[in-house]
Write a protein that holds these residues in place. Structure first.
Motif, PDB file in Angstrom:
ATOM      1  N   ALA A  35       0.844  -1.356   0.145  1.00 20.14           N
ATOM      2  CA  ALA A  35      -0.068   0.121  -0.035  1.00 20.14           C
ATOM      3  C   ALA A  35       0.761   1.020   0.116  1.00 20.14           C
ATOM      4  O   ALA A  35       0.575   2.571  -0.593  1.00 20.14           O
ATOM      5  N   ALA A  36       1.937   1.206   0.594  1.00 21.31           N
ATOM      6  CA  ALA A  36       2.898   2.299   0.892  1.00 21.31           C
ATOM      7  C   ALA A  36       4.137   2.423  -0.250  1.00 21.31           C
ATOM      8  O   ALA A  36       4.418   3.672  -0.440  1.00 21.31           O
ATOM      9  N   ARG A  37       4.283   1.241  -0.555  1.00 20.10           N
ATOM     10  CA  ARG A  37       5.548   1.152  -1.490  1.00 20.10           C
ATOM     11  C   ARG A  37       5.355   0.490  -2.650  1.00 20.10           C
ATOM     12  O   ARG A  37       4.904  -0.693  -2.579  1.00 20.10           O
ATOM     13  N   GLY A  38       5.804   1.191  -4.008  1.00 18.03           N
ATOM     14  CA  GLY A  38       5.832   0.130  -5.040  1.00 18.03           C
ATOM     15  C   GLY A  38       6.336   0.850  -6.216  1.00 18.03           C
ATOM     16  O   GLY A  38       6.851   2.080  -6.206  1.00 18.03           O
ATOM     17  N   THR A  39       6.354   0.120  -7.419  1.00 21.26           N
ATOM     18  CA  THR A  39       6.800   0.821  -8.622  1.00 21.26           C
ATOM     19  C   THR A  39       5.913   2.076  -9.040  1.00 21.26           C
ATOM     20  O   THR A  39       5.002   2.066  -9.269  1.00 21.26           O
ATOM     21  N   GLY A  40       6.769   3.199  -8.818  1.00 19.88           N
ATOM     22  CA  GLY A  40       6.264   4.588  -9.373  1.00 19.88           C
ATOM     23  C   GLY A  40       5.490   5.120  -8.276  1.00 19.88           C
ATOM     24  O   GLY A  40       4.826   6.253  -8.315  1.00 19.88           O
ATOM     25  N   TYR A  41       5.387   4.598  -7.036  1.00 13.67           N
ATOM     26  CA  TYR A  41       5.053   5.301  -5.851  1.00 13.67           C
ATOM     27  C   TYR A  41       5.446   5.159  -4.466  1.00 13.67           C
ATOM     28  O   TYR A  41       5.892   4.317  -4.267  1.00 13.67           O
ATOM     29  N   ARG A  42       5.234   6.111  -3.482  1.00 14.11           N
ATOM     30  CA  ARG A  42       5.947   6.293  -2.212  1.00 14.11           C
ATOM     31  C   ARG A  42       4.849   7.038  -1.295  1.00 14.11           C
ATOM     32  O   ARG A  42       4.965   8.128  -1.580  1.00 14.11           O
ATOM     33  N   TYR A  43       4.074   6.429  -0.461  1.00 14.48           N
ATOM     34  CA  TYR A  43       3.159   7.070   0.488  1.00 14.48           C
ATOM     35  C   TYR A  43       3.501   7.449   1.903  1.00 14.48           C
ATOM     36  O   TYR A  43       3.957   6.317   2.569  1.00 14.48           O
ATOM     37  N   ASP A  44       3.557   8.579   2.341  1.00 18.53           N
ATOM     38  CA  ASP A  44       3.489   9.025   3.787  1.00 18.53           C
ATOM     39  C   ASP A  44       2.522   8.442   4.593  1.00 18.53           C
ATOM     40  O   ASP A  44       2.729   8.262   5.722  1.00 18.53           O
ATOM     41  N   GLY A  45       1.552   8.149   4.310  1.00 19.38           N
ATOM     42  CA  GLY A  45       0.251   7.992   4.607  1.00 19.38           C
ATOM     43  C   GLY A  45      -0.847   7.169   4.238  1.00 19.38           C
ATOM     44  O   GLY A  45      -1.018   7.514   2.688  1.00 19.38           O
ATOM     45  N   VAL A  46      -1.345   6.229   4.692  1.00 17.23           N
ATOM     46  CA  VAL A  46      -2.265   5.167   3.994  1.00 17.23           C
ATOM     47  C   VAL A  46      -3.479   5.223   4.888  1.00 17.23           C
ATOM     48  O   VAL A  46      -3.431   4.803   6.214  1.00 17.23           O
ATOM     49  N   TYR A  47      -4.684   5.357   4.273  1.00 16.08           N
ATOM     50  CA  TYR A  47      -6.114   5.670   4.885  1.00 16.08           C
ATOM     51  C   TYR A  47      -6.892   4.524   5.067  1.00 16.08           C
ATOM     52  O   TYR A  47      -7.285   4.085   3.857  1.00 16.08           O
ATOM     53  N   LEU A  48      -7.405   4.093   6.106  1.00 10.44           N
ATOM     54  CA  LEU A  48      -8.508   3.274   6.328  1.00 10.44           C
ATOM     55  C   LEU A  48      -9.866   3.633   6.102  1.00 10.44           C
ATOM     56  O   LEU A  48     -10.242   4.694   6.098  1.00 10.44           O
ATOM     57  N   VAL A  49     -10.864   2.616   6.237  1.00 11.96           N
ATOM     58  CA  VAL A  49     -12.323   3.132   6.462  1.00 11.96           C
ATOM     59  C   VAL A  49     -12.614   2.579   7.746  1.00 11.96           C
ATOM     60  O   VAL A  49     -13.024   1.527   8.172  1.00 11.96           O
ATOM     61  N   GLY A  50     -12.211   3.285   9.002  1.00 10.24           N
ATOM     62  CA  GLY A  50     -12.138   2.880  10.167  1.00 10.24           C
ATOM     63  C   GLY A  50     -13.239   3.446  11.041  1.00 10.24           C
ATOM     64  O   GLY A  50     -14.178   3.951  10.210  1.00 10.24           O
ATOM     65  N   ALA A  51     -13.145   3.670  12.165  1.00  7.79           N
ATOM     66  CA  ALA A  51     -14.356   4.038  12.863  1.00  7.79           C
ATOM     67  C   ALA A  51     -14.042   4.804  14.037  1.00  7.79           C
ATOM     68  O   ALA A  51     -14.847   4.754  15.069  1.00  7.79           O
ATOM     69  N   ASN A  52     -12.753   5.439  14.033  1.00 10.63           N
ATOM     70  CA  ASN A  52     -12.414   5.833  15.295  1.00 10.63           C
ATOM     71  C   ASN A  52     -11.330   7.056  15.045  1.00 10.63           C
ATOM     72  O   ASN A  52     -11.061   7.044  13.896  1.00 10.63           O
ATOM     73  N   PRO A  53     -11.091   8.077  15.907  1.00 15.06           N
ATOM     74  CA  PRO A  53     -10.064   9.156  15.479  1.00 15.06           C
ATOM     75  C   PRO A  53      -8.597   8.508  15.296  1.00 15.06           C
ATOM     76  O   PRO A  53      -8.617   7.230  15.899  1.00 15.06           O
ATOM     77  N   SER A  54      -7.927   9.303  14.635  1.00 14.35           N
ATOM     78  CA  SER A  54      -6.563   8.776  14.778  1.00 14.35           C
ATOM     79  C   SER A  54      -5.758   9.247  16.134  1.00 14.35           C
ATOM     80  O   SER A  54      -6.067  10.331  16.639  1.00 14.35           O
ATOM     81  N   VAL A  55      -4.779   8.474  16.437  1.00 20.81           N
ATOM     82  CA  VAL A  55      -3.880   9.067  17.342  1.00 20.81           C
ATOM     83  C   VAL A  55      -2.864  10.109  16.855  1.00 20.81           C
ATOM     84  O   VAL A  55      -2.797  10.293  15.623  1.00 20.81           O
ATOM     85  N   SER A  56      -2.254  11.100  17.602  1.00 22.21           N
ATOM     86  CA  SER A  56      -1.511  11.898  17.140  1.00 22.21           C
ATOM     87  C   SER A  56      -0.150  11.695  16.238  1.00 22.21           C
ATOM     88  O   SER A  56       0.288  10.327  16.687  1.00 22.21           O
ATOM     89  N   PRO A  57       0.255  12.392  15.272  1.00 24.59           N
ATOM     90  CA  PRO A  57       1.187  11.717  14.652  1.00 24.59           C
ATOM     91  C   PRO A  57       2.614  11.812  15.341  1.00 24.59           C
ATOM     92  O   PRO A  57       3.500  11.298  14.675  1.00 24.59           O
ATOM     93  N   PHE A  58       2.645  12.264  16.425  1.00 25.38           N
ATOM     94  CA  PHE A  58       3.927  12.517  17.454  1.00 25.38           C
ATOM     95  C   PHE A  58       3.912  11.392  18.485  1.00 25.38           C
ATOM     96  O   PHE A  58       4.715  11.439  19.078  1.00 25.38           O
ATOM     97  N   ALA A  59       2.877  10.595  18.285  1.00 28.90           N
ATOM     98  CA  ALA A  59       2.691   9.375  19.344  1.00 28.90           C
ATOM     99  C   ALA A  59       3.254   8.130  18.907  1.00 28.90           C
ATOM    100  O   ALA A  59       3.557   7.897  17.752  1.00 28.90           O
TER     101      ALA A  59
END
Length: 334
Positions: free
Chosen positions: A241-265
């Motif tokens: 999801a995050a790494r492959g030929t021609g792409y590199r992502y810093d964030g991958v997003y789900l269909v979750g049901a709750n807030p995210s924790v802080s990016p500093f945690a």
């Protein structure tokens, strides 16, 4: 497209870590640390003065179709959307893009709370431009601009997770270029909204890279750093999801049901970031929707509160052990 509403954060996060994906917490935190150095200063206050807690939770809200006649739980009326933005503005939320959230570039006023507004499937109800190039009434971008005009601190920014042939009423090239020029983030949702969990590794990589290429063709020079998983389905291995030929992502997003924790945690997993479906408090599955979660956060359920200084990470000293080691030099406990 419709998605199953499942609290996937912990499950998908564990799968990602088990896969050996190179976007593990240590590397991602280091990249977020470096990115934050480029952020300009804003007026800061003593952390205790505003009750700063930059290790608190952040709502990442998910929208699909705006329509006067909702046909399912993922549809909202323009009035619903307008009311939710008004609530966010009244309660001191300031939108940031997924790109800035996942890399720790959270530059908002002291006492404010970040919120990430995300839109899936690149529908005309989100972005449709009139012949003169202005947003059509009751589209998401028009309503965002209206809200920002009424509430100057409410930034009209959001992240649009798009498929190939995005925003057909306007045309991909015109719509994506407009979004870029107006400070919005254009991000990947695969080319044809494929269920990546049902595909083999090669086909999952192809679907993601094809979505990336479609964006780059429509709006050359676009830096795509975020991916939303169609149906919330994680490919296997999860690192695809995050790494492959021609792409590199810093964030991958789900269909979750709750807030995210802080990016500093320590607990932040950039390869599996949960989102909250926009929903009223009487809608189906309302317990997992935005109205109920905003109620909980307003009641003091560990909400992110900024100290106004993007160079520091302020938090109550009792939360010291929750801080990711990469941010130790920026820590401002009190």
């Amino acid at each position: 497209m419709r998605h199953p509403l499942v609290p996937l954060g912990a499950l998908a996060g564990a799968a990602l870590l088990a896969s050996g994906c190179s976007t593990g917490p240590s590397q991602a935190a280091g990249e977020r640390h470096a990115a934050a150095a480029a952020v300009g200063p804003v007026a800061a206050k003593a952390p205790a003065e505003v009750g700063a807690d930059e290790l608190g939770q952040v709502p990442v809200l998910m929208y699909h179709q705006l329509t006067e006649k909702p046909a399912g739980v993922y549809d909202r009326t323009p009035a619903d959307f307008r009311a939710e933005l008004e609530r966010l503005a009244r309660e001191g939320y300031v939108p940031v893009t997924a790109r800035d959230f996942q890399t720790g570039r959270i530059d908002i006023p002291a006492g404010a709370h970040p919120v990430v507004l995300t839109f899936d499937d690149s529908t005309n109800s989100q972005v449709r431009l009139a012949p003169d190039g202005t947003p059509a009434p009751d589209t998401a971008v028009a309503i965002l601009a209206e809200t920002a005009k009424r509430h100057p601190e409410f930034k009209p920014v959001a992240t649009f997770f798009v498929n190939a042939d995005a925003f057909p009423a306007t045309g991909s090239a015109k719509a994506l270029t407009w979004l870029k020029e107006h400070g919005y983030e254009v991000a990947n949702h695969t080319d044809r909204h494929e269920n990546l969990g049902s595909l083999g590794q090669a086909d999952a990589t192809r679907a993601i890279s094809a979505g990336q290429r479609a964006i780059e063709k429509a709006a050359p020079g676009t830096q795509v750093t975020s991916l939303a998983l169609p149906f919330g389905a994680m490919p296997q291995p999860a690192g695809v999801a995050a790494r492959g030929t021609g792409y590199r992502y810093d964030g991958v997003y789900l269909v979750g049901a709750n807030p995210s924790v802080s990016p500093f945690a320590k607990a932040f997993t950039p390869g599996a970031i949960p989102r909250i479906r926009s929903a009223g408090d009487k809608d189906e599955d309302a317990e997992f929707g935005s109205s109920r979660w905003l109620d909980r956060l307003a009641a003091g359920k560990n909400r992110y509160v900024s100290d106004g200084d993007p160079y520091t990470v302020a938090f109550p000293s009792a939360s010291r052990n929750e801080l990711a080691p990469a941010f130790a030099k920026r820590a401002r406990p009190y």
